[in-house]
Design a protein around this motif. Structure first.
Motif, PDB file in Angstrom:
ATOM      1  N   GLN A  96      75.542  55.150  54.593  1.00 42.15           N
ATOM      2  CA  GLN A  96      75.954  54.948  55.262  1.00 42.15           C
ATOM      3  C   GLN A  96      76.961  55.276  56.632  1.00 42.15           C
ATOM      4  N   HIS A 153      81.555  54.742  57.618  1.00 42.22           N
ATOM      5  CA  HIS A 153      82.399  53.692  57.322  1.00 42.22           C
ATOM      6  C   HIS A 153      82.882  53.444  58.326  1.00 42.22           C
ATOM      7  N   LYS A 182      88.056  55.360  57.170  1.00 50.05           N
ATOM      8  CA  LYS A 182      87.536  56.103  55.822  1.00 50.05           C
ATOM      9  C   LYS A 182      87.115  57.176  56.156  1.00 50.05           C
ATOM     10  N   GLU A 220      85.372  61.109  55.938  1.00 46.45           N
ATOM     11  CA  GLU A 220      85.912  61.980  55.479  1.00 46.45           C
ATOM     12  C   GLU A 220      85.360  63.497  55.440  1.00 46.45           C
ATOM     13  N   HIS A 231      76.178  58.325  57.789  1.00 48.87           N
ATOM     14  CA  HIS A 231      75.697  59.602  57.054  1.00 48.87           C
ATOM     15  C   HIS A 231      75.245  59.467  55.416  1.00 48.87           C
TER      16      HIS A 231
HETATM   17 ZN    ZN Z   1      80.732  57.814  52.590  1.00 48.50          ZN
END
Ligand code: ZN
Length: 297
Positions: free
Chosen positions: A82, A84, A100, A102, A159
């Motif tokens: 994925q 973001h 996002k 993280e 990631h």
């Molecule tokens: Zn993620």
């Protein structure tokens, strides 16, 4: 989750299935709004407390949402790969949602486990052609992972968590994820949708690794390690073996116990407990033998 397992039971949680992927430990997100356990706010939703008692959180702006989402993730299989968007892209393309950022503290990893952080394309053209040609295995940057590792995942970073990894994630309270590759797996007979165009919009090329440089503060019977300090959160690990007084400052803090047990100002705490230390808490008095991830905004 198709990739979940049963390790979250080790935190004292009752699992809804043997494919349980995530515990949303501290969340006011509409898809998983936590309920306060114990004390004067027992039974209240975190989102409600955030709105009605802003002083507990250091008086955030009236239009702000609770900024953090703290999860424990148990991957018994590979998660999809994925990326973001950042806040600006999400605001424009996702109805004003947050982007996002993280970060991950690795709690446990099986022997030989790996994790995906970044990619190997040198230019946007190369990225485009590798994706168009389905050369995902060559594209993704896969590295070994072990307990105690820490990763900061900036928007635009490709990631994925892979099989055999248990970790605690601290993130902006957002759900916006673009799926780049799902190993051609089928779920109920069909492939899950990919978001290639949006992924190409947001993936940063080339990938640049920013090493984590932890800073350590020693107390007589505790150690406070700061892993990351960014615009959205500051994340520490607190290791206690005995008794310590840890000063807190700024807005509220969250704390998630990841190992052991003890007491926090007279309240018993143990592995799997999540808590919020209100703004103005001052100094926390801890005793016992435990480790926790502490976050402040
Ligand atoms: Zn993620």
């Amino acid at each position: 989750m198709i990739w979940g397992g049963t390790k979250l039971a080790d935190f004292g949680y009752v699992l809804p299935s043997d494919r349980t992927g995530e515990c949303w430990g501290i969340s006011a997100h509409e898809k998983g709004d936590c309920t306060v356990r114990g004390g004067r706010f027992d039974g209240q939703k975190l989102s409600e407390l955030w709105k009605t008692r802003p002083e507990l959180f250091g008086n955030p702006g009236a239009d702000e949402d609770f900024p953090l989402l703290i999860k424990i993730i148990d991957a018994q299989d590979d998660l999809s790969i994925q990326v973001h968007p950042d806040d600006a892209y999400a605001a424009e393309h996702e109805n004003g949602a947050c982007g996002k950022t993280e970060c991950w503290y690795v709690l446990d990893a099986a022997e030989g486990a790996t994790i995906v952080i970044g990619h190997n394309a040198k230019t946007p053209e190369e990225l485009r052609s590798m994706i168009a040609g389905g050369r995902f295995r060559e594209l993704i940057r896969e590295i070994p992972v072990k307990a105690g590792d820490f990763f900061q995942i900036e928007p635009g970073t490709v990631h994925a968590i892979k099989k055999g990894t248990l970790l605690l994630e601290t993130q902006e309270s957002s759900d916006v994820t673009y799926r780049l590759y799902d190993y051609d797996r089928l779920q109920n007979g069909v492939k899950r949708p990919l978001h290639i165009a949006r992924s190409l919009d947001v993936i940063r090329v080339p990938f640049e690794e920013k090493p984590i440089e932890p800073t350590v503060r020693n107390f007589p019977e505790a150690v406070l390690t700061r892993y990351v300090d960014c615009r959205f959160y500051t994340v520490y690990k607190l290791d206690v073996d005995g008794t310590a007084e840890i000063p807190l400052s700024g807005m509220f803090h969250t704390m998630s116990v990841i190992e052991g047990e003890g007491f926090l100002d007279g309240n018993r705490i143990a592995k799997g407990d999540h808590m919020i230390l209100a703004a103005g808490y001052g100094e926390m008095h801890v005793t016992g033998r435990f480790a926790a991830i502490v976050t402040r905004v």
